[in-house]
Motif scaffolding. Structure first.
Motif, PDB file in Angstrom:
ATOM      1  N   ARG A 170       0.836  -1.205   0.000  1.00  0.00           N
ATOM      2  CA  ARG A 170       0.000   0.000   0.000  1.00  0.00           C
ATOM      3  C   ARG A 170       0.871   1.255   0.000  1.00  0.00           C
ATOM      4  O   ARG A 170       0.555   2.236  -0.637  1.00  0.00           O
ATOM      5  CB  ARG A 170      -0.935   0.006   1.220  1.00  0.00           C
ATOM      6  CG  ARG A 170      -2.220  -0.786   1.029  1.00  0.00           C
ATOM      7  CD  ARG A 170      -3.013  -0.832   2.317  1.00  0.00           C
ATOM      8  NE  ARG A 170      -2.339  -1.670   3.324  1.00  0.00           N
ATOM      9  CZ  ARG A 170      -2.463  -1.499   4.638  1.00  0.00           C
ATOM     10  NH1 ARG A 170      -3.198  -0.517   5.128  1.00  0.00           N
ATOM     11  NH2 ARG A 170      -1.841  -2.316   5.484  1.00  0.00           N
ATOM     12  N   VAL A 171       1.966   1.191   0.763  1.00  0.00           N
ATOM     13  CA  VAL A 171       2.911   2.315   0.729  1.00  0.00           C
ATOM     14  C   VAL A 171       4.023   1.958  -0.249  1.00  0.00           C
ATOM     15  O   VAL A 171       4.690   0.929  -0.105  1.00  0.00           O
ATOM     16  CB  VAL A 171       3.479   2.601   2.137  1.00  0.00           C
ATOM     17  CG1 VAL A 171       4.670   3.534   2.059  1.00  0.00           C
ATOM     18  CG2 VAL A 171       2.391   3.209   3.030  1.00  0.00           C
ATOM     19  N   LYS A 172       4.220   2.832  -1.237  1.00  0.00           N
ATOM     20  CA  LYS A 172       5.153   2.501  -2.319  1.00  0.00           C
ATOM     21  C   LYS A 172       6.401   3.368  -2.326  1.00  0.00           C
ATOM     22  O   LYS A 172       7.337   3.131  -3.077  1.00  0.00           O
ATOM     23  CB  LYS A 172       4.433   2.642  -3.666  1.00  0.00           C
ATOM     24  CG  LYS A 172       3.231   1.705  -3.783  1.00  0.00           C
ATOM     25  CD  LYS A 172       2.457   1.995  -5.056  1.00  0.00           C
ATOM     26  CE  LYS A 172       1.029   1.535  -4.997  1.00  0.00           C
ATOM     27  NZ  LYS A 172       0.726   0.289  -4.338  1.00  0.00           N
ATOM     28  N   ALA A 173       6.384   4.427  -1.516  1.00  0.00           N
ATOM     29  CA  ALA A 173       7.579   5.271  -1.405  1.00  0.00           C
ATOM     30  C   ALA A 173       7.691   5.722   0.042  1.00  0.00           C
ATOM     31  O   ALA A 173       6.721   6.195   0.628  1.00  0.00           O
ATOM     32  CB  ALA A 173       7.481   6.471  -2.331  1.00  0.00           C
ATOM     33  N   LEU A 174       8.886   5.538   0.624  1.00  0.00           N
ATOM     34  CA  LEU A 174       9.056   5.762   2.062  1.00  0.00           C
ATOM     35  C   LEU A 174      10.324   6.574   2.288  1.00  0.00           C
ATOM     36  O   LEU A 174      11.369   6.288   1.694  1.00  0.00           O
ATOM     37  CB  LEU A 174       9.184   4.386   2.744  1.00  0.00           C
ATOM     38  CG  LEU A 174       9.487   4.348   4.238  1.00  0.00           C
ATOM     39  CD1 LEU A 174       8.315   4.910   5.035  1.00  0.00           C
ATOM     40  CD2 LEU A 174       9.766   2.897   4.676  1.00  0.00           C
ATOM     41  N   TRP A 175      10.206   7.593   3.151  1.00  0.00           N
ATOM     42  CA  TRP A 175      11.388   8.394   3.508  1.00  0.00           C
ATOM     43  C   TRP A 175      11.621   8.229   5.001  1.00  0.00           C
ATOM     44  O   TRP A 175      10.779   8.614   5.806  1.00  0.00           O
ATOM     45  CB  TRP A 175      11.151   9.864   3.139  1.00  0.00           C
ATOM     46  CG  TRP A 175      12.359  10.751   3.250  1.00  0.00           C
ATOM     47  CD1 TRP A 175      13.557  10.459   3.832  1.00  0.00           C
ATOM     48  CD2 TRP A 175      12.472  12.095   2.758  1.00  0.00           C
ATOM     49  NE1 TRP A 175      14.408  11.532   3.730  1.00  0.00           N
ATOM     50  CE2 TRP A 175      13.771  12.556   3.078  1.00  0.00           C
ATOM     51  CE3 TRP A 175      11.598  12.961   2.091  1.00  0.00           C
ATOM     52  CZ2 TRP A 175      14.208  13.845   2.749  1.00  0.00           C
ATOM     53  CZ3 TRP A 175      12.046  14.242   1.763  1.00  0.00           C
ATOM     54  CH2 TRP A 175      13.342  14.667   2.089  1.00  0.00           C
ATOM     55  N   ILE A 176      12.761   7.651   5.355  1.00  0.00           N
ATOM     56  CA  ILE A 176      13.123   7.421   6.758  1.00  0.00           C
ATOM     57  C   ILE A 176      14.181   8.455   7.144  1.00  0.00           C
ATOM     58  O   ILE A 176      15.186   8.600   6.446  1.00  0.00           O
ATOM     59  CB  ILE A 176      13.693   5.998   6.942  1.00  0.00           C
ATOM     60  CG1 ILE A 176      12.635   4.940   6.576  1.00  0.00           C
ATOM     61  CG2 ILE A 176      14.182   5.789   8.378  1.00  0.00           C
ATOM     62  CD1 ILE A 176      13.190   3.531   6.459  1.00  0.00           C
ATOM     63  N   MET A 177      13.960   9.143   8.241  1.00  0.00           N
ATOM     64  CA  MET A 177      14.875  10.211   8.619  1.00  0.00           C
ATOM     65  C   MET A 177      15.210  10.135  10.111  1.00  0.00           C
ATOM     66  O   MET A 177      14.308  10.156  10.957  1.00  0.00           O
ATOM     67  CB  MET A 177      14.211  11.550   8.304  1.00  0.00           C
ATOM     68  CG  MET A 177      15.106  12.750   8.408  1.00  0.00           C
ATOM     69  SD  MET A 177      14.243  14.249   7.860  1.00  0.00           S
ATOM     70  CE  MET A 177      15.116  14.633   6.367  1.00  0.00           C
TER      71      MET A 177
END
Ligand SMILES: Nc1nc2c(c(=O)[nH]1)N[C@H]1C(S)=C(S)[C@@H](COP(=O)(O)OP(=O)(O)OC[C@H]3O[C@@H](n4cnc5c(=O)[nH]c(N)nc54)[C@H](O)[C@@H]3O)O[C@H]1N2
Ligand SMILES: Nc1nc2c(c(=O)[nH]1)N[C@H]1C(S)=C(S)[C@@H](COP(=O)(O)OP(=O)(O)OC[C@H]3O[C@@H](n4cnc5c(=O)[nH]c(N)nc54)[C@H](O)[C@@H]3O)O[C@H]1N2
Ligand code: SF4
Ligand SMILES: [Mo]
Length: 885
Positions: free
Chosen positions: A387-394
């Motif tokens: 469902r989530v296709k782009a993820l930014w981890i910071m």
């Protein structure tokens, strides 16, 4: 001459002021800021060692795309285009940000603004979900706002301080020192520690309640019933400022005393004593942290505590109140900007249409998220199922810190597009990034953080940005602009972002929201530079002052009243025949989370150098592990192998394993691979302290200890734990099968030049083997091997890395594996500031030093940061008790 910069410690939520100096040779040193109202000059072991953790070793210095160096322009365009295209094709909820309570407020504010106001989804969650979200949910249910009512001073002013689910001595050490100093000055002050383990914190306690895991709801419900029938009850406060007392009281009264004994596992005498103390002491502060929050009943635990303070009207007055201790340096700032998926900016509510409209008008944003987004555990589930296709981890390392960590890792790996912003190139999470963005770290970055008592302090840069590393806020702003939101993300400095954040906090506020720092809404860049620490609220036009909430009511529900909240008795025992132990996880004194920073310091790594499981002596006998052997801990989610630490501080039937070790420092010790993804129904916070597991001995054919000057690139062993040491590295090892040629194993592991021959010693009967490799008079590496846990003196072996081995006698002494007669083994490090070991302290006690002060005079131990003072006291008490037997 040296330049001094006033800044703030980047570790725990105490938020200590730090003065960093750079001398003429560029050497950085740090000391506590005597003027900072959080610490008045004190620092703990981690804060004191900050200068040792800021080298560029391992830093990520350039953007990378697909593992190759890229330009910022290319990397940022790629991120912006990918997020825009994904949103266009699959809608705003197909993308997500997973951020961190270690971001500065300005970084955090922009991340939240971009996701909720411009992308139009609330899929931004943070590691604060794993940390503070039960407190947030509990506060909001009771107060109508996420407000911590008190100040640190209250802990010093109280006559009774309750620490529940908090290992204050190790996790908020400077606050612990303030408490200890207050208690020393006013010995009448009582401290109660509620924790299933007897931690170092409980050494200061007049009463330690070794509560059954998750017995807290029952304990505070029982307390409420008792208070309601005593003179401690404040009928006036209840009638004027609260709702719902009678229903909650009726439910609390239904809990029988025998049920209470059963659910808390406490002796009746202790229960009564605790109730009596609370009932008869007006000035009571209840501090709580992860033993409360990280539970499937975390929110109810919080409300059970708040109910007791509301019923007695002991809130918001000097020396009184509930006190949620925040973990990360900016856990509180993250809540201010609305970093959680179910919050909006500036303490506004995402469920409230007026609030949404207000924020949207303020931001002049095209959209506003209409409903709460995915909470951390659900977010990674959505990553896993596509469902989530782009993820930014910071600024967080979820492959180590999320429950069910292997599943989280698999989800990240499978995600089509993962961006990671970090200061290090290689962490367990960065290894799966499609785009790696180099962030500047503490010492380099500028902004603000808010501590546990709502005090906003500046973090100031005093070192230049290394390589091409950039601030996190800049990365967010660049991506925002490149996604087409030019105006809203046109910031050039953190000062402008802070001013906007402050302006939003006072926008159409007029006292309707607790968080108001309108005084800073117009702050000029130069005033931001010199901003002194202050507590919120700080509305425009008011003078800065010490602030407390709710002494005279004024809660933030629409009717201005607080709510008593009915709580449910949780299922606290999850064990079964197959998984008979309760696993509890948490922290140790000298490591910070996933060790990416504290792991760089040899001094900090010397306190506890490998992952361990605390286990009660009788449980150890039953499952067949002895002290210092290895133990395998398993759940349906995964397994780890760690050292067994047999101790009566651990209750029967339970184990404690630290959360810190990861694949960069150990073979198999990521404890979150074992933790089940069970969460609290209100907050979504994982229950990281109550996990059913099986524990068995790990049968090793050989145990080893090794030191080497260079970091081994690859360790081939069933168990290994690597730590920085003075002059090189140290490692604990275990092998399930004997290695055919140990010298060859050393050659590959330590990259020994072919012309270097080992110096060896083997004892055929015992199976002991020692091998050492020298380059001239310098030791390159040494391996100590035995069929039992290796007994070589660690600190002595490490010292050999820095010693000169000019003659053969010295080299043979090394393979003999014992300190020379005139250099006694200092033993395991207790005081990391001065490198004082346990054997030295025992020696001093034998020589007549019978107080922490006397030991300090003799050895310096405990005289700098003071974090080890509780342990020194324990060693003295232990020695004196043994002597008295
Ligand atoms: N040295 C160090 N300090 C830190 C950190 C660090 O990594 N290292 N991290 C910071 C962060 S982010 C946080 S959140 C804080 C956390 O600070 P703390 O919450 O104090 O630390 P923990 O060790 O996670 O857990 C506290 C205690 O809760 C107990 N506990 C477990 N189950 C229960 C229960 O059912 N009831 C009760 N009453 N107690 C229980 C555990 O035995 C443990 O001793 O520390 C901050 N400070
Ligand atoms: N089993 C178990 N699991 C837990 C817990 C527990 O008690 N038990 N505690 C939970 C809690 S309370 C917390 S707070 C979490 C913490 O867990 P994490 O947030 O995953 O831990 P950290 O190691 O602090 O991760 C911070 C990352 O950010 C990087 N970093 C440091 N400074 C910066 C910066 O300025 N910018 C950027 N972009 N990156 C930076 C670091 O190198 C590191 O990789 O763990 C949670 N997980
Ligand atoms: S108590 Fe220690 S870790 Fe926490 S802010 Fe102060 S110096 Fe830093
Ligand atoms: Mo935390």
């Amino acid at each position: 001459m040296s330049a001094e910069t006033k800044t703030t410690c980047p570790y725990c939520g105490v938020g200590c002021g730090v003065i960093a100096s750079i001398d003429d040779h560029g050497k950085v040193s740090v000391k506590g800021d005597p003027d900072h109202p959080s610490n008045y000059g004190r620092l703990c072991s981690k804060g004191s060692a900050l200068a040792e953790t800021i080298d560029l070793d391992g830093r990520l210095l350039y953007p990378e795309v697909g593992g190759e160096r890229a330009s910022w322009d290319d990397a940022l365009d790629l991120v912006a285009n990918h997020f825009s295209e994904t949103v266009a094709a699959h809608g705003p909820d197909s993308v997500a940000f997973y951020v961190s309570g270690q971001l500065l407020t300005e970084d955090y504010y922009l991340a939240n603004k971009l996701m909720k106001g411009f992308i139009g989804s609330a899929n931004i969650d943070t590691n604060s979900r794993l940390c503070m979200s039960s407190s947030v949910a509990g506060h909001r249910r009771a107060f109508g706002s996420d407000t911590v009512p008190g100040t640190y001073e209250d802990i010093e002013l109280a006559d009774l301080v309750i620490l529940t689910g908090s290992n204050l001595a190790w996790c908020h050490p400077v606050l612990y020192q303030r408490l200890a100093a207050a208690k020393a000055e006013r010995p009448g002050m009582k401290v109660v520690v509620i924790d299933p383990r007897r931690t170092v914190t409980s050494d200061i306690a007049d009463l330690h309640l070794a509560i059954r895991p998750d017995g807290d709801v029952a304990l505070f419900t029982g307390l409420l019933a008792r208070l309601a029938q005593s003179s401690a009850i404040d009928q006036n406060f209840i009638a004027t400022h609260t709702e719902g007392f009678s229903d909650v009281f009726a439910e609390a009264s239904a809990l029988s005393f025998s049920d209470l004994l059963d659910k808390t596992g406490l002796p009746a005498m202790q229960l009564r004593e605790f109730f009596r103390l609370f009932e008869t002491t007006e000035k009571v502060v209840t501090c709580y942290s992860q033993g409360v929050n990280q539970s499937s009943s975390g929110t109810d635990k919080v409300n059970a505590i708040l109910n007791c303070h509301l019923a007695t009207g002991r809130i918001g007055r000097p020396g009184m109140g509930p006190f949620s201790l925040t973990g990360q340096p900016n856990a509180m700032g993250g809540r201010e900007v609305g970093g959680l998926a179910n919050m909006l900016a500036a303490h506004m509510a995402i469920e409230n249409a007026d609030d949404r409209d207000r924020v949207q008008r303020f931001w002049k944003s095209p959209v506003i998220a209409e409903r709460p987004g995915l909470k951390a555990v659900d977010m990674f589930r959505a990553v896993a199922d596509g469902r989530v296709k782009a993820l930014w981890i910071m600024a967080t390392n979820p492959v180590v810190s999320m429950p069910d960590a292997d599943t989280v890792e698999a989800a990240i790996k499978a995600c089509p597009f993962v961006v990671v912003s970090d200061v290090l190139r290689q962490t367990d999470t960065t290894r799966h990034a499609d785009v790696l963005l180099p962030s500047i770290g503490w010492a380099e970055k500028d902004g603000t953080v808010t501590n546990s008592e709502r005090r906003i302090s500046r973090q100031r840069s005093f070192l230049p940005s290394p390589g091409e590393a950039k601030p996190d806020w800049w990365q967010m702003a660049e991506v925002g602009r490149r996604m087409g939101f030019t105006e809203a993300f046109s910031f050039r400095s953190p000062a402008g972002i802070f001013a906007e954040h402050a302006a939003l906090s006072s926008f159409e506020n007029n006292g309707s929201r607790d968080f108001d720092i309108g005084a800073c809404a117009q702050i000029a860049a130069e005033d931001y530079e010199t901003l002194s620490p202050f507590q919120w609220p700080q509305a425009a036009g008011a003078a800065a002052q010490t602030t407390r909430f709710f002494a005279k009511g004024g809660f933030f529900h629409a009717d201005g009243k607080a709510r008593f909240v009915a709580v449910k008795m949780p299922v606290s025992d999850r064990t079964s025949a197959e998984f008979p132990f309760t696993l509890n996880t948490g922290r140790i004194r000298d490591q910070w989370h996933t060790m990416t920073r504290t792991g760089k310091s040899a001094r900090l790594s010397s306190h506890i150098a490998e992952p361990f499981a605390e286990i009660h002596p009788r449980d150890a006998i039953e499952i067949g592990v002895s002290d210092a052997s290895l133990i395998k801990i398993e759940s349906p989610q995964g397994k780890v192998i760690v050292r067994a630490l047999v101790t009566e501080r651990q209750a029967r039937g339970s184990l404690f394993v630290p959360m810190h070790w990861n694949d960069s420092f150990a073979a198999k010790a990521r404890i979150d691979t074992v933790v089940a993804p069970v969460t609290d129904p209100f907050s979504g916070q994982p229950a990281s302290k109550n996990v059913a597991v099986a524990a068995r001995p790990f049968k090793a054919s050989h145990y080893g200890f090794a030191v080497s000057t260079a970091k081994p690139q690859h360790l081939e062993a069933a168990y290994w734990a690597l730590a920085k040491a003075n002059g090189g590295w140290r490692m604990e090892l275990a092998f399930d099968d004997p290695v055919e040629d140990w010298a060859e194993w050393c050659r590959t592991t330590f990259d020994i030049p072919p012309d270097v021959e080992p110096l060896g010693y083997a004892d055929q009967t015992s199976g002991d083997l020692r091998l050492a490799f020298f380059d001239g008079d310098r030791l390159i590496a040494a391996l100590f091997l035995a069929r039992q846990p290796v007994a070589v003196a660690r600190n002595w072996a490490i010292a050999q890395l820095s010693a000169s081995h000019g003659n053969m006698r010295k080299r043979f002494a090394l393979v003999a594996g014992r300190p020379g007669a005139n250099t006694p083994d200092p033993g395991a490090t207790v005081c990391s500031c001065f490198g004082v070991g346990v054997n030295q302290i025992v020696g001093a006690v034998r020589n007549g030093c019978h107080s922490v002060e006397a030991v300090g005079k003799a050895l310096n131990a405990g005289t700098n940061c003071g974090s080890c003072r509780a342990e020194i006291r324990g060693i003295i008490d232990g020695c004196l008790a043994t002597a008295a037997e």
